[in-house]
Design a protein around this motif. Structure first.
Motif, short mmCIF file in Angstrom:
data_model
loop_
_atom_site.label_atom_id
_atom_site.label_comp_id
_atom_site.label_asym_id
_atom_site.label_seq_id
_atom_site.Cartn_x
_atom_site.Cartn_y
_atom_site.Cartn_z
N MET A 253 0.73 -1.11 -0.05
CA MET A 253 -0.15 0.09 -0.02
C MET A 253 0.81 1.31 0.12
SD MET A 253 -3.03 1.05 2.45
CE MET A 253 -2.77 2.58 3.44
N LEU A 254 2.15 1.27 0.91
CA LEU A 254 2.65 2.64 0.76
C LEU A 254 3.64 2.75 -0.60
CD1 LEU A 254 3.72 2.84 4.56
CD2 LEU A 254 2.23 4.08 3.55
N ARG A 255 3.81 1.76 -1.29
CA ARG A 255 4.41 1.85 -2.21
C ARG A 255 3.64 2.63 -3.33
NH1 ARG A 255 6.35 -4.58 -3.38
NH2 ARG A 255 7.22 -4.47 -1.15
N GLU A 256 2.57 2.91 -3.37
CA GLU A 256 1.60 3.68 -4.28
C GLU A 256 1.90 5.16 -4.20
OE1 GLU A 256 -2.68 2.71 -5.00
OE2 GLU A 256 -2.16 1.02 -3.51
N SER A 257 2.31 5.83 -5.11
CA SER A 257 2.89 7.27 -5.05
C SER A 257 1.90 8.26 -4.56
CB SER A 257 3.31 7.50 -6.45
OG SER A 257 2.39 7.71 -7.28
N VAL B 180 0.07 7.74 -1.91
CA VAL B 180 0.11 7.59 -0.50
C VAL B 180 1.13 8.40 -0.10
CG1 VAL B 180 0.35 6.01 1.29
CG2 VAL B 180 -1.37 5.32 -0.51
N ILE B 181 2.42 8.20 -0.47
CA ILE B 181 3.55 8.95 -0.32
C ILE B 181 3.34 10.47 -0.15
CG2 ILE B 181 6.06 9.16 -0.85
CD1 ILE B 181 6.25 6.35 -0.74
N TYR B 182 2.55 10.85 -1.52
CA TYR B 182 2.41 12.25 -1.56
C TYR B 182 1.34 12.70 -0.34
CZ TYR B 182 5.18 12.86 -5.70
OH TYR B 182 6.25 12.98 -6.75
N ALA B 183 0.34 11.85 -0.35
CA ALA B 183 -0.71 12.34 0.65
C ALA B 183 0.00 12.36 2.26
CB ALA B 183 -1.83 11.40 0.85
N LEU B 184 0.81 11.29 2.44
CA LEU B 184 1.72 11.58 3.70
C LEU B 184 2.46 12.97 3.85
CD1 LEU B 184 2.60 7.72 4.22
CD2 LEU B 184 1.06 9.13 5.61
N GLY B 185 3.29 13.21 2.96
CA GLY B 185 4.04 14.27 2.47
C GLY B 185 3.09 15.59 2.81
N SER B 186 1.81 15.54 2.29
CA SER B 186 0.97 16.74 2.56
C SER B 186 0.42 16.69 3.92
CB SER B 186 -0.44 16.43 1.50
OG SER B 186 -1.27 17.25 1.96
N ALA B 187 0.36 15.58 4.47
CA ALA B 187 -0.02 15.75 5.85
C ALA B 187 1.08 16.17 6.95
CB ALA B 187 -0.32 14.40 6.54
N PHE B 188 2.33 15.82 6.58
CA PHE B 188 3.53 16.25 7.28
C PHE B 188 3.78 17.83 7.14
CE2 PHE B 188 8.30 17.51 6.86
CZ PHE B 188 8.44 17.27 8.52
N PHE B 189 3.56 18.26 5.90
CA PHE B 189 3.77 19.83 5.51
C PHE B 189 2.75 20.47 6.04
CE2 PHE B 189 6.83 17.92 2.14
CZ PHE B 189 8.01 18.50 2.73
#
Length: 142
Positions: free
Chosen positions: A1-5, A7-16
């Motif tokens: 699941m975390l391999r989908e790009s 998801v990575i961008y969504a987590l980056g969005s949450a962090f920023f």
């Protein structure tokens, strides 16, 4: 699941977004919240223009459809109004309450996605949205 790009961008969005809340709370102190939003917007414009330039991603404006223009303009207006409200709320309230309440947008977008985009409501999305709503109610009430 975390391999989908996405998801990575969504987590980056949450962090920023978390950093945005903290930096914004400190930055808006002693400053008109609307002017603070303007400064933030100018910085965002410069950063995004720099990224588009460095990646050579500029497109001719006349190639963008009228529909895309309409919805991007509407999105920009909604973003601007959201930021104005957000910065005023940060100025007046604790970031530990303002930011989570702001994330009610997640529950709202689930409903709007179903109503206007025809997205399907799964049990996981319903449960997650309900927990976000419940968490916001707890934060507001106490």
């Amino acid at each position: 699941m975390l391999r989908e790009s996405w998801v990575i961008y969504a987590l980056g969005s949450a962090f920023f977004a978390a950093l945005t809340a903290i930096f914004g709370k400190v930055g808006v102190q002693g400053l008109n919240s609307n002017q603070a939003t303007l400064i933030r917007t100018v910085v965002i414009l410069a950063v995004i223009a720099g990224i588009v330039s460095l990646r050579d991603e500029w497109q001719k404006l006349d190639l963008i459809s009228a529909r895309s223009w309409l919805f991007l303009v509407l999105s920009g207006i909604a973003t601007g109004l959201s930021w104005l409200c957000y910065y005023r709320a940060l100025q007046l309230g604790p970031v530990s309450k303002v930011a989570p309440i702001d994330k009610l947008s997640v529950a709202l977008v689930i409903v709007l996605g179903i109503l206007f985009l025809g997205e399907k409501l799964t049990w996981a999305v319903a449960l997650g949205g309900s927990l976000i709503l419940l968490g916001s109610i707890v934060i507001i009430a106490f």
